[in-house]
Design an enzyme around this catalytic site. Structure first.
Site, short mmCIF file in Angstrom:
data_model
loop_
_atom_site.label_atom_id
_atom_site.label_comp_id
_atom_site.label_asym_id
_atom_site.label_seq_id
_atom_site.Cartn_x
_atom_site.Cartn_y
_atom_site.Cartn_z
N GLN A 84 30.12 34.57 38.91
CA GLN A 84 31.12 34.05 39.80
C GLN A 84 31.60 32.63 39.60
O GLN A 84 30.53 31.58 39.38
CB GLN A 84 30.49 33.88 41.08
N GLY A 85 32.75 32.25 39.76
CA GLY A 85 33.62 31.02 39.16
C GLY A 85 34.04 31.17 37.77
O GLY A 85 34.85 30.06 37.34
N ASP A 86 33.68 32.15 37.00
CA ASP A 86 34.12 32.12 35.62
C ASP A 86 35.36 32.95 35.70
O ASP A 86 36.11 32.99 34.57
CB ASP A 86 33.46 32.81 34.70
N SER A 87 35.64 33.84 36.62
CA SER A 87 36.99 34.43 36.87
C SER A 87 38.20 33.85 36.32
O SER A 87 38.46 32.49 36.65
CB SER A 87 37.23 34.72 38.16
N HIS A 112 43.31 37.85 40.70
CA HIS A 112 42.39 37.61 41.99
C HIS A 112 42.22 36.25 42.44
O HIS A 112 41.62 35.95 43.37
CB HIS A 112 41.47 38.57 41.95
N ASP A 163 44.80 42.47 36.50
CA ASP A 163 44.34 41.21 37.05
C ASP A 163 44.59 39.89 36.14
O ASP A 163 43.80 39.35 35.47
CB ASP A 163 42.71 41.16 37.07
#
Ligand code: ARG
Length: 264
Positions: free
Chosen positions: A208-211, A76, A121
């Site tokens: 959010q942003g660690d993905s 993603h 993912d």
């Protein structure tokens, strides 16, 4: 329940804009409404060199160095499979503004075949030039390590709705069974493909942003081994909503084949 991965494209676009110019990143409206749990959420600063395989990607995701030329991240976080020179990887530092940082451009993206926003993912990003002097993170290829206590790390938000971090944060979270996680998420989990981690009381989580970044632990030989890829969650660090990670062991052979097809 909103799956966060559907929002991440928006976040990535906003972050790309921040990188390109001087826009202020507003958290997606849908990201608000939760508790603002101070401090990865609930983390502390990683030491320089502690996790040498950690990668920051310019679209606002994390990753792990799989080989000298390949970064394992989340599907993603990237676009379709093909030539892609738009991504910059920053490596070798906990401080993203450190003068000793290594930056390398991508030249190809391989997104998990069949990825449609639900499961699968994972993705590999090939770097234009190999990096030297950094150790890679091996991936779990059995379920033997899909339990216990995991380390998470990233430059993502330190609280739900918060800003991205300059310094790498780390934390530890316990494994959560598929049955508990699926009960927490009303059956949204794909048990074979996803592994959950977090405290029932919340407080510690990726955000959010660690993905795309790794979730990892020590193996029998005391080496770091990657068991998860940061994927999604309901908010961040909320009680009874563990972080949901791509279960690396399930995809290990597909990842290895893809890596080989990209030149290793
Ligand atoms: N999808 C998010 C990202 O793009 C990661 C969300 C992880 N959320 C969580 N509660 N563990 O950065």
């Amino acid at each position: 329940m909103v799956r966060w991965r559907t929002l991440t494209g928006l976040l990535a676009a906003a972050l790309a804009a921040v990188t390109a110019g001087s826009l202020t990143l507003a958290a997606p409206a849908a990201a608000g409404g939760g508790t603002a749990t101070p401090y990865v959420v609930g983390g502390t600063r990683a030491a320089q060199g502690e996790f040498p395989f950690m990668v920051r990607l310019s679209m606002g995701c994390g990753g792990a160095l799989y080989s000298s030329r390949l970064v394992l991240t989340a599907a993603h976080c990237v676009g379709a499979t093909g030539t892609n020179t738009s991504i910059t990887a920053t490596l070798g530092v906990v401080d993203l503004q450190s003068p000793s940082r290594i930056t390398v451009r991508s030249n190809y993206v391989y997104r998990a075949p069949g990825y449609n926003g639900n499961g699968k993912d994972w993705a590999l990003i090939r770097l234009a030039t190999p990096v030297t002097g950094l150790s890679t993170l091996k991936i779990a290829n059995t379920t033997a390590y899909d339990n216990g206590t995991f380390t998470i790390a990233g430059w993502g938000a330190a609280r739900e709705g918060g800003g991205q971090q300059r310094y790498l944060l780390k934390a530890t979270v316990p494994f959560v069974s598929d049955s508990t996680c699926n009960a927490n998420y009303g059956g949204e989990i794909i048990p074979a493909e996803e592994i959950c981690a977090g405290y029932a009381s919340g407080g510690v989580d990726t955000c959010q942003g660690d993905s795309g970044g790794p979730m990892f632990r020590r193996d029998a030989g005391n080496a770091w081994i990657q068991v998860g890829i940061v994927s999604w969650g309901n908010g961040c660090a909320r009680p009874n909503y563990p972080g949901v990670y791509t279960q690396v062991s399930y995809f290990a052979s597909a990842i290895a084949s893809a890596a080989a097809s990209l030149g290793g």
